[in-house]
Design an enzyme around this catalytic site. Structure first.
Site, PDB file in Angstrom:
ATOM      1  N   ASP A 109       0.847  -1.184   0.000  1.00  0.00           N
ATOM      2  CA  ASP A 109       0.000   0.000   0.000  1.00  0.00           C
ATOM      3  C   ASP A 109       0.878   1.229   0.000  1.00  0.00           C
ATOM      4  O   ASP A 109       1.912   1.249   0.673  1.00  0.00           O
ATOM      5  CB  ASP A 109      -0.886  -0.013   1.248  1.00  0.00           C
ATOM      6  CG  ASP A 109      -2.144  -0.809   1.001  1.00  0.00           C
ATOM      7  OD1 ASP A 109      -2.656  -0.755  -0.133  1.00  0.00           O
ATOM      8  OD2 ASP A 109      -2.589  -1.508   1.934  1.00  0.00           O
ATOM      9  N   GLU A 130      -0.583  17.553   8.987  1.00  0.00           N
ATOM     10  CA  GLU A 130      -0.809  18.401   7.830  1.00  0.00           C
ATOM     11  C   GLU A 130      -0.883  19.873   8.275  1.00  0.00           C
ATOM     12  O   GLU A 130      -0.279  20.747   7.655  1.00  0.00           O
ATOM     13  CB  GLU A 130      -2.108  18.031   7.106  1.00  0.00           C
ATOM     14  CG  GLU A 130      -2.046  16.747   6.321  1.00  0.00           C
ATOM     15  CD  GLU A 130      -2.370  15.518   7.163  1.00  0.00           C
ATOM     16  OE1 GLU A 130      -2.505  15.642   8.402  1.00  0.00           O
ATOM     17  OE2 GLU A 130      -2.466  14.422   6.575  1.00  0.00           O
ATOM     18  N   PHE A 174     -12.203  20.425  13.187  1.00  0.00           N
ATOM     19  CA  PHE A 174     -12.711  19.676  12.037  1.00  0.00           C
ATOM     20  C   PHE A 174     -13.888  18.823  12.474  1.00  0.00           C
ATOM     21  O   PHE A 174     -13.828  18.168  13.505  1.00  0.00           O
ATOM     22  CB  PHE A 174     -11.588  18.779  11.490  1.00  0.00           C
ATOM     23  CG  PHE A 174     -11.983  17.937  10.329  1.00  0.00           C
ATOM     24  CD1 PHE A 174     -11.844  18.434   9.030  1.00  0.00           C
ATOM     25  CD2 PHE A 174     -12.488  16.655  10.507  1.00  0.00           C
ATOM     26  CE1 PHE A 174     -12.195  17.643   7.962  1.00  0.00           C
ATOM     27  CE2 PHE A 174     -12.847  15.879   9.447  1.00  0.00           C
ATOM     28  CZ  PHE A 174     -12.694  16.369   8.153  1.00  0.00           C
ATOM     29  N   GLN A 228     -19.258  16.876   9.642  1.00  0.00           N
ATOM     30  CA  GLN A 228     -20.315  17.586   8.918  1.00  0.00           C
ATOM     31  C   GLN A 228     -19.730  18.672   8.022  1.00  0.00           C
ATOM     32  O   GLN A 228     -20.024  18.738   6.834  1.00  0.00           O
ATOM     33  CB  GLN A 228     -21.312  18.224   9.902  1.00  0.00           C
ATOM     34  CG  GLN A 228     -22.273  17.236  10.527  1.00  0.00           C
ATOM     35  CD  GLN A 228     -21.609  16.440  11.635  1.00  0.00           C
ATOM     36  OE1 GLN A 228     -20.842  16.989  12.429  1.00  0.00           O
ATOM     37  NE2 GLN A 228     -21.872  15.139  11.682  1.00  0.00           N
ATOM     38  N   MET A 238     -14.303  20.892   7.488  1.00  0.00           N
ATOM     39  CA  MET A 238     -13.401  22.042   7.465  1.00  0.00           C
ATOM     40  C   MET A 238     -12.944  22.305   8.889  1.00  0.00           C
ATOM     41  O   MET A 238     -13.570  21.894   9.855  1.00  0.00           O
ATOM     42  CB  MET A 238     -14.111  23.299   6.958  1.00  0.00           C
ATOM     43  CG  MET A 238     -14.555  23.233   5.509  1.00  0.00           C
ATOM     44  SD  MET A 238     -15.214  24.801   4.954  1.00  0.00           S
ATOM     45  CE  MET A 238     -16.565  25.079   6.083  1.00  0.00           C
ATOM     46  N   ASP A 267     -10.337  -5.767   1.733  1.00  0.00           N
ATOM     47  CA  ASP A 267      -9.111  -6.462   1.385  1.00  0.00           C
ATOM     48  C   ASP A 267      -9.224  -7.972   1.553  1.00  0.00           C
ATOM     49  O   ASP A 267      -8.361  -8.712   1.090  1.00  0.00           O
ATOM     50  CB  ASP A 267      -7.956  -5.971   2.265  1.00  0.00           C
ATOM     51  CG  ASP A 267      -7.529  -4.568   1.902  1.00  0.00           C
ATOM     52  OD1 ASP A 267      -7.672  -4.216   0.720  1.00  0.00           O
ATOM     53  OD2 ASP A 267      -7.059  -3.843   2.789  1.00  0.00           O
TER      54      ASP A 267
END
Lengths: 204, 705, 568
Positions: free
Chosen positions: B330, B371, B400, B403, B406, B545
């Site tokens: 992966d 991030e 965050f 819903q 953001m 998987d």
């Protein structure tokens, strides 16, 4: 298994005919046309009569002839055919001595051969020639047609004396009759005893 | 268990046990040795020995010679001291073989015993949910015996507590001692989120606390499985082991004929050979070395996997791992680090890059995700915008949610938000102006290059796009090159589009990639590889998987993964570390290599043993044969004794090798073969000449033969 | 030892290398689909034959079907040959009026020729009528060789095919090999031999009067036709008692060279055919290299040993320069005799141009060891290759693990069933040889036949059973076989043949059924020097080590005794 029987029988029969009948017959036919002399055994004719085969050794005992190697073949006793005894160069039943290197019989036999050679060729020994190995050992087939040049040279003085020939002429003959290895590689230097003796007889 | 995000590039499977030699260190542990010795005698039971044909034959002939010895003792035959010594060494040969197996089993058993203690002793502090339906460190808990915990229960584990069962950390961070399972004493860190969230029952929290949601039902925890694996001492033989056993049994059989015909040959020569000498020759000739160590090699191979926190459901899977031709990996977490990093600010027309960077940084100040942090750092690097204290500026962080999709910050009336491009556009009411179009175009460009676009909005003003980019792990390129040298092709599996995938594939040096991978595409790829005669390994965690895991020859399921995945695979990785596939392949190869090396060594040994015993045996009636005594061994008795001592001792000497395995180096088959043939083939011919000679010198110096 | 001698050996090796791909290509084509213009002519005739025999040439057999067909065919062969020999006195083409054979001799001879051993418990010229030589024995020379080659191809198919149920059609393979390989080859070779002096006639033996006036009877016969297939098919059963030492079987050094090449040409060619069939010619050359290396070592040791004179003779004043000439022909000398002995025992031919019994102990040990190794150094036609592949499988299995993969050979995983079959094929013949020797050496009917005593006597017995078990057929001919020997040797030959063929076919069947695994750089490479060295090691250790005690008590102790001047 029964299912396989038909193919087995038919194929066996077919292959037998091809390989067991057609093949040898074809070879025999072709050989008799192409190489009749060889196919018949490479016989050597003297006055139209066969005196032997070029390829098969024969026994010589007379001091006038070159002697071949000892032979281990045996055959019916000349006196009593029901008995079997030593019969050197019996071309009907080839055999080697099959004596192993540590065999007492082998060493005894070689000892006897050496003694015989010494008695027959006193001159050669006086000249300091070693006893050639091939003259005291039997060949694989018992029918070896050849001897080594050493073995021939070893017998020269005896033959020269018996035939009242100069030794050089006999030596020359040996040189002439010696077959060298083919292409320098195949085979040992050797002399065909029958041809050598025929040439000897032809000498004047 | 040291959790490593990147495997050492030049370290084989042994590298995990860095700095120490587990074989030797375990061997020297008296607490393991004593039970192993006891076990070696217990294993003399023919019903147990029967499973090892070579050693079973040795046991039979040893019994026979012992009976003969007892007879001779009664009748007072000569050379009784010699006979006693040969007998002793015959039995030592059997016992050493049993010892090798017992040591291998013992290492696991000792773990299992302590594990079982941990399982039965532990109690869990089951937390009761707070009013908000959440759990907290300060919450109320009840003490519950471990066996009563159910999957879904949430427990608090504090410093000094044992983990009552397997589970996933949902809050907190703690250092944990997992030595009970792995034998590795260095503590490891477990925390919520990411790939270090799985915890295993029976381990102990050393400091801090964690809140854990129990995931395993009683009876199916790692502990239970491991105990089952180790205690199932009658483990099934693997296919290759069965084939090898047939070969060894065949060699044993032919030597029975070779030895049994000797008395007749000797009789012809007028000699007689004592049965004891024939037995000694027989036992030294049959492949006792590999016969004795075969089972410990297999157990040690499984054990190595367990130390790696990988649970193999069958030995067959471990062997298959050595054969793997194609590795499906992966992308995320294996080839790239799991997190993306900000790489660019792409403002819409009319907005400066710095303006965008400033807003993006503000929106990310309180965002503790990698991030988010990377945006703060990038803004600082590019425009030297310093991170501001949120409290000072009166900022209110907006987290965050599923819903809004953001996050951002409210500074008074000002609302700054960042999020997925479509979410942000939706938040703005899906404008169709130039700004929006520019932002969408930029987002597409970023996506095609393998990145992830985030849109930033200041109140109603769309500022632009922040590009997040996958970061390929350091050293991974070298790792793939190494795999290529091993003859293994790597295929990257990713959900990205083909362009993105190609970019990352090129950067990481992977051989091939499967983009926009769906479970069906994965399965099809595996089938295609298998149709070409290749063995495929993959790892996976999702229910999706499961079919592919089942189809793959080696399917490694992540422990954090779903139950379906775990059941479909033939291995489970407790650390949920997909990079481990590479190590698993190494362990499989190591297991097979060790088996081959010791077989070759064992068979090559025969040459020297013949030269020791044949002259000694025949010299009575053929004195000439002393010429074959090339080692110039002292006496016929000392020669025979030395050969049989060597034959027994070599088992002991090779136990460590059988446990640690022959080191695997990814250098290509030809080079590997050359090295091992030299070491174990040629070495196997030479070593006993030296060994037997040395033992003979000693035997003669001591005058015991 | 002379430069000429070494040159001969080198020239022979070069000739073998050159012939190998030619023969391999020809055989592969014959067994495959294409035979070009020749095929267009012959294939319809072939089809007619199959119709007659009820053979569906398009239907292939499973390994067991193949084995069964072979066994039924062999049974027919045995019964027919046995009947021919038992009834010889009443059948035509018997100019010498030779009698029928005894049951045990007929049994022994039938088994011997059917199994491609051609051990001869009799002297050809004084026992067999021309009809027996041709219709019974020559046919077996062809079909036993063809069956061997057919089985080798069936085994090749096992390696070459993936996920297949069948390995060929025995009847078709047998027919094609006989008609397109053995018959044409024999025709050419036979005519060459006649040209060189080998007789080919149905006339009676020739009586001549020698120069000294003595009578000599010279046996002749249809020799050339039998001689050709005897070599080409690695049969080795001579027309005459002394086989290729007889000047009529092997008249010149040139025929000697060509006969030796004929022994190796098919065995060598099959290594190339193998490479072609599995789609990688390097694999064939690797096999060839293993065989060639073992061959060169063997011939070097024999030549070195036989180059010495018997020390007992040297003591009598005999010139040691010619080497050990006892039992050797002058025209061949030491080099060509040593070379022939090595060739004939490497390949399971058994023809001899010198008497192995009279070799010095170490010189005689090489032929013995060659046979003990299972006749895999070129080996009998076909049998050498399938025997070799068994060793290759074991080699790959033992050492293949050392590259860290479960063993595979040519993309086929070697698992329990393959190892079971392989071990059976490798181990049964040695067990048989050792057991039979152990019995014969101590029971009266066994020892009464021996001509030598001491270690040489032991070697004699060991050599016979080894030769029988390995289907070689050469002999330490001092031994005069009696019914005990005829029967035990017959059993040994049969087990030595079928306990290799059937496991080899079973191996082929199970390999054919397997998927072919793709090779990678991680795969055990089976075409390089390493593999060659490895297989040599395995052949010597697994194949040879079981015989070391016996060798110590035979040739090795005899060698030491000879050096010390001990005679027996």
């Amino acid at each position: 298994m029964l299912r396989e029987l038909r193919p087995a029988l038919v194929l066996f029969l077919f292959l037998s005919v091809v390989t067991g009948v057609l093949y040898p017959l074809a070879i025999t036919g072709a050989a008799s046309v192409l190489f009749p002399r060889q196919a018949g055994g490479s016989l050597v004719l003297v006055d139209g009569k066969p005196v032997g085969s070029e390829l098969i050794g024969q026994n010589f005992t007379s001091p006038r002839y070159f002697h071949p190697r000892p032979s281990a073949t045996s055959g019916p006793d000349p006196v009593d055919a029901s008995k079997s005894g030593p019969l050197p160069y019996n071309a009907a039943a080839s055999v080697g001595s099959n004596l192993g290197p540590t065999s007492k019989s082998l060493v005894d036999r070689v000892t006897a051969s050496v003694a015989a050679l010494r008695a027959e060729n006193p001159e050669a020994l006086r000249e300091g020639l070693a006893i050639p190995a091939d003259l005291v050992t039997t060949s694989g087939s018992g029918l070896d047609p050849d001897i080594s040049p050493q073995a021939a040279r070893f017998q020269v003085s005896r033959i020269a004396a018996a035939r009242k020939l100069p030794e050089e002429r006999v030596h020359d003959l040996i040189l002439r009759m010696t077959q060298a290895p083919l292409a320098g590689v195949l085979g040992e230097p050797r002399i065909n005893v029958l041809r050598l003796n025929l040439a000897l007889d032809a000498m004047k | 268990m040291t959790v490593q995000s990147i495997m050492p590039a030049h370290d084989g499977p042994g590298g995990k046990e860095s700095g120490r030699n587990p074989g030797r260190s375990s061997l020297l542990r008296a607490d393991l040795l004593v039970p192993a010795i006891r076990e070696s005698f217990r294993k003399l039971d023919p019903r147990v020995m029967w499973h090892n044909p070579v050693m079973f034959v040795v046991e039979i002939v040893s019994t026979l010679t012992t009976i003969l010895l007892l007879r001779d003792l009664a009748t007072g035959a000569p050379h009784i001291g010699f006979a006693i010594q040969i007998n002793l060494w015959l039995w030592f040969t059997v016992l050493f073989a049993n010892f090798a197996e017992a040591v291998a089993e013992g290492r696991g058993k000792a773990q299992a015993a302590s594990l079982r203690r941990a399982r039965t002793d532990a109690t869990g502090k089951r937390l009761l949910p707070t009013d908000t339906g959440k759990w907290s460190y300060a919450g109320v808990y009840e003490e519950v015996p471990a066996p009563e915990l159910q999957p879904g229960d949430v427990v608090l584990v504090e410093a000094g507590d044992f983990m009552p069962s397997d589970g996933e950390v949902i809050d907190g961070v703690a250092s944990i001692d997992e030595s009970a399972i792995t034998g590795e004493s260095a503590p490891v860190v477990r925390e919520s989120g990411g790939d270090r969230s799985a915890v295993t029952g029976g381990t102990r929290v050393l400091s801090d606390w964690i809140i854990v949601r129990i995931t395993a039902a009683q009876g199916s925890t790692f502990l239970d499985r491991m105990i089952g694996l180790v205690e199932g001492a009658q483990r099934q033989k693997t296919p290759n082991e069965i084939a090898l056993n047939i070969l060894l049994a065949g060699l044993t059989l032919v030597f029975i004929f070779a030895i049994a015909t000797i008395p007749s040959f000797a009789a012809y020569a007028g000699g007689q050979i004592p049965v004891l000498v024939l037995v000694a020759l027989f036992v030294t000739l049959i492949p006792t070395t590999i016969g004795a160590l075969l089972s410990s090699i297999g157990i040690a191979g499984m054990d190595r996997l367990i130390r790696f926190n990988v649970l193999a459901m069958s030995g067959r899977a471990v062997e298959a791992a050595g054969d793997v031709d194609t590795l499906l990996l992966d992308k995320t977490g294996t080839i790239t680090i799991g997190n993306r990093q900000a790489s660019d600010f792409l403002p819409v027309p009319g907005v400066t890059e710095q303006e965008l960077a400033d807003a993006a940084q503000l929106a990310s100040l309180a965002d503790e995700t990698p991030e988010g942090r990377s945006i703060v750092v990038l803004a600082k690097e590019r425009f030297n915008i310093r991170a501001r204290e949120m409290a000072q500026a009166g900022m209110q962080f907006v987290p965050f949610t599923a819903q809004t999709r953001m996050s951002g910050v409210d500074i008074g009336e000002r609302c700054i938000r960042k999020g997925a491009v479509d979410s942000v556009l939706a938040y703005l009411g899906n404008p169709a102006d130039a700004s929006a179009q520019a932002a969408i175009a930029n987002a597409d460009t970023v996506g095609r290059a393998g990145g992830t676009p985030l849109a930033v909005v200041d109140d109603d003003r769309l500022l632009g796009i922040v590009a997040l980019k996958d970061v390929v792990k350091g050293g991974i390129r070298e790792r793939f090159a190494e795999l290529r040298r091993m003859g293994i092709r790597t295929v990257m599996i990713t959900g990205d589009n083909p362009l993105t995938a190609a970019a990352i594939a090129a950067e990481s040096g992977v051989d091939d990639f499967l983009a926009q991978a769906t479970p069906e595409a994965k399965l099809a790829l595996i089938r295609k590889e298998q149709a070409e005669g290749k063995l495929v390994a993959m790892c996976g965690d999702g229910t999706n998987d499961a079919p592919a895991l089942a189809q793959a020859d080696v399917g490694v399921a992540m422990n954090t993964g779903t139950m379906a995945a775990r059941e479909a695979g033939n291995m489970v990785d407790l650390d949920s570390d997909p990079t481990k596939l590479i190590e698993i392949v190494g362990i499989g190869k190591q297991l097979l290599m060790t088996r081959g090396a010791l077989t070759t060594f064992s068979i090559a040994n025969d040459v020297a043993k013949y030269f020791a015993i044949i002259p000694a045996m025949f010299i009575g009636f053929y004195p000439q044969l002393s010429a074959l005594n090339v080692m110039r061994l002292g006496t016929p008795q000392s020669a025979i004794l030395s050969a049989i001592i060597f034959n027994a001792l070599i088992i002991i000497f090779l136990i460590p090798l059988s446990l640690t395995g022959v080191r695997y180096r990814p250098v290509g088959a030809a080079a590997l073969l050359r090295r091992n043939l030299l070491a174990f083939g040629v070495g196997g011919v030479v070593a006993p000449f030296v060994g037997i000679k040395l033992i003979d010198l000693l035997v003669n110096a001591l005058g015991i033969a | 030892m002379t430069i000429t001698g070494w040159t001969l050996i080198a020239a022979f090796l070069v000739a073998t290398v050159l012939l190998t791909p030619v023969a391999g290509n020809a055989m592969t084509r014959v067994m495959g689909a294409s035979m070009g213009a020749v095929g267009r002519f012959f294939r319809p005739l072939e089809a007619g034959l199959y119709r007659l025999a009820g053979i569906d040439a398009a239907r292939e057999q499973s390994w067991w079907g193949y084995a069964l067909a072979m066994l039924v065919f062999k049974l027919v062969c045995f019964l027919v040959v046995y009947s021919f020999l038992r009834l010889q006195a009443h059948l035509p083409l018997n100019p010498l009026g030779l009698g029928s054979l005894t049951p045990d001799l007929a049994y022994n001879t039938a088994i011997s020729f059917m199994t491609n051993t051609n051990w001869q418990s009799y002297a050809g010229e004084t026992t067999m009528s021309y009809l027996s030589q041709m219709a019974a024995l020559t046919v077996q020379n062809f079909t036993s060789a063809a069956a061997g080659i057919a089985i080798a191809f069936a085994v090749f198919r096992g390696f070459a095919r993936g996920s297949a149920k069948t390995i060929g059609n025995f009847w078709v393979d047998l027919t094609r090999i006989t008609l397109y390989v053995l018959v044409p080859g024999s025709v050419v070779l036979a005519l060459f031999l006649v040209w060189q002096g080998v007789p080919q006639t149905f006339s009676n033996s020739i009586a001549v009067t020698t120069l000294e006036g003595a009578h000599q009877t010279i046996a002749v016969g249809p020799v050339a036709s039998q001689e050709a297939i005897k070599m080409l098919g690695t049969n080795g059963g001579g027309f005459f008692n002394t086989n290729s030492a007889h000047p009529f079987e092997n008249p010149t050094p040139l025929t000697n060279f060509i006969e030796m090449l004929a022994i190796f040409v098919i065995g060598g060619g099959l290594t190339s055919a193998f490479g072609r069939m599995v789609g990688d010619r390097r694999q064939g050359w690797a096999v060839f290299s293993v065989m060639a290396a073992l061959f060169v070592v063997g011939v070097a040791v024999t030549y070195w040993a036989e180059g010495h004179a018997n020390p007992a003779f040297a003591a009598l004043g005999v010139d040691p320069g010619l080497g050990n000439m006892e039992g050797k022909e002058t025209r061949f000398g030491i080099a060509a005799s040593s070379l022939f002995a090595t060739v004939t025992t490497d390949a399971s031919c058994g023809a001899v141009n010198a008497m192995h019994e009279s070799f010095l102990p170490l010189g005689g040990m090489v032929p013995l060891v060659n046979m003990m190794l299972g006749e895999v150094i070129f080996g009998g036609v076909g049998s050498g290759m399938y025997g070799f592949l068994l060793f290759a499988v074991v080699s790959v299995f033992i050492a293949g693990l050392m590259v860290g993969r479960t063993p595979e050979y040519l993309g086929k995983k070697i698992e329990a069933r393959e190892i079971k079959m392989t071990m059976l094929g490798i181990l049964v013949p040695p067990m048989m040889i050792l057991t039979m020797t152990a019995i014969a050496i101590v029971v009266a009917p066994g020892t009464s036949a021996m001509s030598a005593s001491g270690p040489h006597g032991f070697t004699e017995v060991l050599y016979e059973y080894t030769s029988a078990g390995a289907n070689n057929g050469s002999a330490f001919s001092g031994l005069t076989a009696n019914s005990f020997w005829n029967i035990t040797l017959g059993i040994t030959m049969m087990i030595g043949r079928f306990f290799v063929i059937i496991p080899a076919l079973a191996l082929a069947g199970s390999l054919a059924a397997k998927k072919t695994v793709a090779p990678s750089v991680g795969t055990f490479p089976t075409h390089g020097g390493l593999f060659i060295g490895l297989v040599i090691g395995v052949i010597l250790i697994v194949g040879g080590l079981t015989f070391l005690p016996a060798l110590a008590l035979g040739p090795i102790v005899e060698h030491l005794a000879m050096g010390a001047g001990t005679l027996y």
